[in-house]
Design an enzyme around this catalytic site. Structure first.
Site, short mmCIF file in Angstrom:
data_model
loop_
_atom_site.label_atom_id
_atom_site.label_comp_id
_atom_site.label_asym_id
_atom_site.label_seq_id
_atom_site.Cartn_x
_atom_site.Cartn_y
_atom_site.Cartn_z
N CYS A 9 -4.77 -8.05 -15.03
CA CYS A 9 -4.08 -7.46 -13.90
C CYS A 9 -4.94 -7.67 -12.66
O CYS A 9 -6.16 -7.59 -12.72
CB CYS A 9 -3.80 -5.98 -14.06
SG CYS A 9 -2.80 -5.57 -15.49
N ARG A 27 -5.11 -13.52 -13.16
CA ARG A 27 -5.47 -12.33 -13.93
C ARG A 27 -4.29 -11.74 -14.69
O ARG A 27 -4.46 -10.80 -15.47
CB ARG A 27 -6.05 -11.27 -12.99
CG ARG A 27 -7.28 -11.71 -12.24
CD ARG A 27 -7.79 -10.60 -11.37
NE ARG A 27 -8.31 -9.51 -12.15
CZ ARG A 27 -9.58 -9.34 -12.46
NH1 ARG A 27 -10.47 -10.20 -12.05
NH2 ARG A 27 -9.98 -8.32 -13.18
N TRP A 43 -0.54 -7.97 -16.24
CA TRP A 43 -0.60 -8.51 -17.60
C TRP A 43 -0.29 -7.33 -18.50
O TRP A 43 -1.05 -6.37 -18.56
CB TRP A 43 -1.99 -9.08 -17.89
CG TRP A 43 -2.07 -9.76 -19.23
CD1 TRP A 43 -1.74 -11.05 -19.51
CD2 TRP A 43 -2.53 -9.19 -20.46
NE1 TRP A 43 -1.95 -11.31 -20.84
CE2 TRP A 43 -2.43 -10.19 -21.45
CE3 TRP A 43 -3.00 -7.93 -20.83
CZ2 TRP A 43 -2.80 -9.98 -22.77
CZ3 TRP A 43 -3.35 -7.72 -22.14
CH2 TRP A 43 -3.25 -8.74 -23.11
N ASN A 79 -5.45 -1.14 -13.18
CA ASN A 79 -5.91 -2.16 -14.12
C ASN A 79 -6.76 -1.44 -15.15
O ASN A 79 -7.70 -0.75 -14.79
CB ASN A 79 -6.72 -3.22 -13.36
CG ASN A 79 -7.38 -4.23 -14.29
OD1 ASN A 79 -6.98 -4.37 -15.44
ND2 ASN A 79 -8.37 -4.93 -13.77
N GLY A 80 -6.43 -1.60 -16.44
CA GLY A 80 -7.19 -0.92 -17.48
C GLY A 80 -6.24 -0.32 -18.50
O GLY A 80 -5.06 -0.68 -18.55
N GLU A 96 -12.82 -25.14 -30.65
CA GLU A 96 -12.46 -25.14 -29.23
C GLU A 96 -11.25 -26.05 -28.99
O GLU A 96 -10.35 -25.72 -28.21
CB GLU A 96 -13.68 -25.59 -28.40
CG GLU A 96 -13.43 -25.88 -26.94
CD GLU A 96 -12.94 -24.68 -26.14
OE1 GLU A 96 -12.85 -23.57 -26.68
OE2 GLU A 96 -12.61 -24.87 -24.95
N LYS A 151 -7.71 -24.73 -27.49
CA LYS A 151 -7.12 -25.33 -26.28
C LYS A 151 -5.68 -25.75 -26.54
O LYS A 151 -4.79 -25.51 -25.75
CB LYS A 151 -7.97 -26.54 -25.89
CG LYS A 151 -8.34 -26.75 -24.49
CD LYS A 151 -9.37 -25.92 -23.82
CE LYS A 151 -9.37 -24.45 -24.02
NZ LYS A 151 -10.56 -23.78 -23.55
N GLU A 208 -3.38 -22.67 -26.86
CA GLU A 208 -3.09 -21.87 -25.66
C GLU A 208 -2.32 -22.65 -24.60
O GLU A 208 -1.51 -22.07 -23.89
CB GLU A 208 -4.35 -21.21 -25.09
CG GLU A 208 -5.31 -22.10 -24.36
CD GLU A 208 -6.42 -21.31 -23.65
OE1 GLU A 208 -7.49 -21.86 -23.48
OE2 GLU A 208 -6.21 -20.14 -23.25
N HIS A 247 -11.73 -25.66 -49.76
CA HIS A 247 -11.66 -24.33 -50.38
C HIS A 247 -10.38 -23.60 -50.02
O HIS A 247 -10.29 -22.39 -50.21
CB HIS A 247 -12.89 -23.50 -49.99
CG HIS A 247 -14.17 -24.09 -50.48
ND1 HIS A 247 -14.55 -24.06 -51.80
CD2 HIS A 247 -15.15 -24.77 -49.84
CE1 HIS A 247 -15.71 -24.68 -51.95
NE2 HIS A 247 -16.10 -25.12 -50.76
N LYS A 285 -6.51 -15.03 -17.19
CA LYS A 285 -7.82 -15.67 -17.10
C LYS A 285 -8.95 -14.68 -17.42
O LYS A 285 -9.86 -15.01 -18.17
CB LYS A 285 -7.99 -16.24 -15.69
CG LYS A 285 -9.29 -16.98 -15.46
CD LYS A 285 -9.31 -18.29 -16.19
CE LYS A 285 -10.58 -19.08 -15.96
NZ LYS A 285 -10.76 -20.11 -17.00
O1 M6R Z 1 -14.32 -15.15 -18.86
P1 M6R Z 1 -14.78 -15.32 -20.27
O2 M6R Z 1 -15.53 -16.58 -20.48
O3 M6R Z 1 -15.55 -14.14 -20.80
O4 M6R Z 1 -13.44 -15.42 -21.12
C1 M6R Z 1 -13.47 -15.45 -22.52
C2 M6R Z 1 -12.14 -15.88 -23.08
O5 M6R Z 1 -11.15 -14.95 -22.72
C3 M6R Z 1 -11.73 -17.27 -22.60
O6 M6R Z 1 -12.69 -18.23 -22.92
C4 M6R Z 1 -10.39 -17.69 -23.22
O7 M6R Z 1 -10.53 -17.87 -24.60
C5 M6R Z 1 -9.90 -18.96 -22.53
N1 M6R Z 1 -8.57 -18.79 -22.05
C6 M6R Z 1 -9.94 -20.16 -23.40
O8 M6R Z 1 -9.52 -21.31 -22.75
#
Ligand code: M6R
Length: 615
Positions: A2, A27, A73, A99-100, A489, A493, A496, A512, A610
């Site tokens: 948010c 955000r 969000w 926010n929270g 990773e 990617k 998401e 396994h 983000k």
């Molecule tokens: O701001 P941060 O690096 O702490 O964020 C951590 C994760 O939320 C962030 O890396 C998230 O997994 C990304 N969207 C991945 O691309």
């Protein structure tokens, strides 16, 4: 999560609010709303969807020079206009953006409902505005008619996290705010003041800022901010100046932020290494850590904590540290770490790794370490962020603004910063100057190798065809050692950005269980740079081929392993320890191009945000 923006002064508020919301949209982007106080009192506008939708709904010349705004969000309550912020109290004269998370929402709501309050939304945030409103209007309450006192009394009843901005129609010259666990920064202009969840919203207007701390309750007017604590005591807040790392973060000539940020990696890596490498000594220096040789020599173990992409960077970092510096190192997921009552060795060093510096789970882990007397340092991109400030010491990774939700250049710079630390530590422990110089040279060459790969990335589009083939039900990513987190990773990617189901496994572990998922032509992406585990990985990929899977191999340029691939994607060769900085690149491009092929919203994937500032 948010985004909050607010402003008070002489300028028209809505223009600043909408611009700020655009800047904070990363955000959260489920809905957006704003409230201003104009000649006709408190005006409210809310819309489901992007800030763009809200902008279309707000008259351009809406009068009013004080207002609060929010981009959401969703946590409590679906994505509807009723659940969009701001929320009003029953009188309609107090508006709140939040926010929270209010953890004790249920009993508070039940109590308010029993007292006759009618809720219009399903959000936890609405509880806050009703609590504040009832105390503010209660003639029996000592806080009656006093905004800050009413907020303090209300917040004492609440458990959870909050960053709030409140408008009282009775006080049209001031914004009232409070922070506990959700970041807020005040911007100080010339006869105009601002409030935002992060400085990104403030940079076009001012660089003079005051970061609020947990437990602060403040009044902001056109001339500045008066900060108090929850007990009413005054705070002498320090005014800071935002540096140039707070930039515009626009798309430039690229169609998407993600693609731009992928291509910024060579320069970002150079920035991260610049001034930190000591070539002649085969070592590195990181002044921000403030650790002398004796302290470095005494470290018993290293914990690296992060979430999502940052966690995978931690895994690569742990591998580097243990292999090169011979210090036990372990990566941990922040949301697990903080709740498992970890034993904190006083001689251990922890790193909290985060792009945004605002991730709530990582903040929670920091608190847990500090509470137990442990030592934790930040590996953070955003200068002045909550994590950077909570740790006090650390390393800035200097990626520059990363605005796409999918993290790319921050991953690389986290790994690079941890590699720099590893060199520094290793030279204090086991590594000779001669060996150190070799590693230093190899690390310094990486940005150019990244540049070279990005100029000619190989057959990514064929891989996109495999992934988007209607027969594909999931994609399997495999790697060993430092390539296992790269595989994870890559899967993260692709999930998401393109919403493609993926599984990542350390290659040796596949037999396994996950091997049962393999079907004819199922895509398997194997990360196998030329390292000591390459031959073992080769055996695992043969096991996949034997079951009819199609195998793409990301490998070191010129390696004969390419012969075993249905699709070969070479990357320039580097020291195997630094190979994640190269092997991750095709995976970033794969996610981007698959998202594009499937018509996804690349920079704002569904359900995500983000900065994840809720637990
Ligand atoms: O701001 P941060 O690096 O702490 O964020 C951590 C994760 O939320 C962030 O890396 C998230 O997994 C990304 N969207 C991945 O691309």
């Amino acid at each position: 999560m948010c985004g909050i923006v607010a402003t008070v002064g002489s300028s028209q508020a809505t223009r600043i609010l909408l611009d700020g919301l655009h800047r904070l949209e990363y955000r959260g982007y489920d809905s957006a709303g704003l409230a201003v106080i104009g000649p006709d009192g408190l005006q409210l506008h809310r819309k489901v969807g992007r800030v763009q939708e809200l902008a279309g709904d707000v008259p351009e010349d809406l009068p009013g020079s004080i207002g609060i705004a929010h981009t959401r969000w969703a946590t409590h309550g679906e994505v509807t206009e009723d659940n969009a912020h701001p929320h009003l109290d029953s009188s309609g004269r107090i508006a709140v953006v939040h926010n929270g998370i209010i953890e004790n929402m249920a009993p508070l709501k039940a109590r308010l409902e029993a007292e006759g309050v009618v809720f219009r939304s399903q959000t936890d945030s609405e509880v806050l505005v009703h609590l504040i409103g009832r105390i503010y209007r209660d003639p029996e309450s000592p806080a009656c008619g006093d905004p800050l006192a009413a907020m303090r009394s209300a917040l004492r009843l609440v458990r959870g996290t909050w960053g709030i901005a409140v408008l009282f129609a009775d006080h049209p010259g001031a914004i009232f705010t409070a922070r506990n666990g959700s970041p807020l920064v005040v911007g100080l202009g010339d006869g105009q003041s601002y409030l935002a969840s992060d400085p990104q919203a403030l940079v076009p207007y001012t660089r003079r800022v005051v970061f609020l701390e947990d437990g602060d309750v403040a009044r902001i007017d056109a001339d500045g901010v008066q900060t108090t604590r929850m007990d009413g005591g005054a705070v002498d807040s320090a005014i800071e100046t935002l540096d140039d790392t707070w930039g515009e973060g626009d798309r430039g000539d690229y169609p998407h932020l993600m693609l731009k940020e992928i291509h910024e990696q060579p320069e970002a890596l150079e920035r991260c290494l610049s001034g930190r490498i000591v070539p002649e000594g085969g070592t590195a220096k990181l002044g921000g850590l403030d650790l002398d040789a004796r302290e470095l020599g005494r470290i018993s173990r290293i914990g690296l904590i992060g979430c999502g992409t940052a966690y995978y960077a931690c895994q690569v970092g742990a591998e580097l540290i243990e292999k090169l510096a011979r210090v036990p190192a372990k990566a941990e997921i922040a949301s697990e770490f903080r709740h498992r009552n970890p034993v904190i060795d006083p001689d251990a060093l922890f790193f909290a790794v985060s792009q945004s510096g605002e991730t709530a789970d990582t903040m929670g882990a920091i608190r847990e370490i500090q509470l137990k007397g442990g030592r934790v340092m930040g590996v953070v991109n955003v200068v002045g962020s909550s994590i950077a400030r909570a740790c006090g010491h650390g390393v800035y990774i200097h990626s520059g603004p990363e605005m796409a939700v999918a993290s790319t250049k921050a991953f690389s710079n986290m790994v690079a910063a941890l590699a720099v630390f590893t060199l520094m530590l290793a030279r204090q422990r086991t590594l000779s100057a001669h060996e150190g110089r070799r590693y230093v040279e190899q690390l310094r060459a990486v940005p150019d190798l990244v540049r070279r790969y990005l100029a000619n990335p190989g057959p990514i589009d064929t891989l996109v065809e495999w992934v988007t083939d209607p027969r594909t039900r999931m994609v399997l990513f495999l790697g060993r050692g430092g390539s296992a987190p790269v595989a994870a990773e890559g899967a993260l990617k692709l999930m998401e950005v393109a919403y493609v189901p993926c599984i990542a496994y350390p290659a040796g572990e596949m037999k396994h269980g996950p091997i049962a998922l393999l079907e004819r032509d199922a895509p398997v992406i194997v990360i196998a740079p030329r390292d000591e585990l390459r031959d073992k990985t080769l055996s695992n990929l043969q096991e996949c081929k034997a079951r009819g899977a199609r195998v793409a191999i990301i490998h070191s340029d010129g390696d004969a392993i390419a012969r075993h691939a249905d699709l070969s994607i070479p990357v320039p060769e580097t020291n195997p320890l630094f190979s994640p900085l190269l092997t991750v690149l095709p995976l970033q491009l794969l996610a981007y191009r698959t998202g594009l092929a499937l018509g996804r919203d690349i920079d704002r994937p569904r359900n995500l945000a983000k900065s994840v500032t809720v637990e």
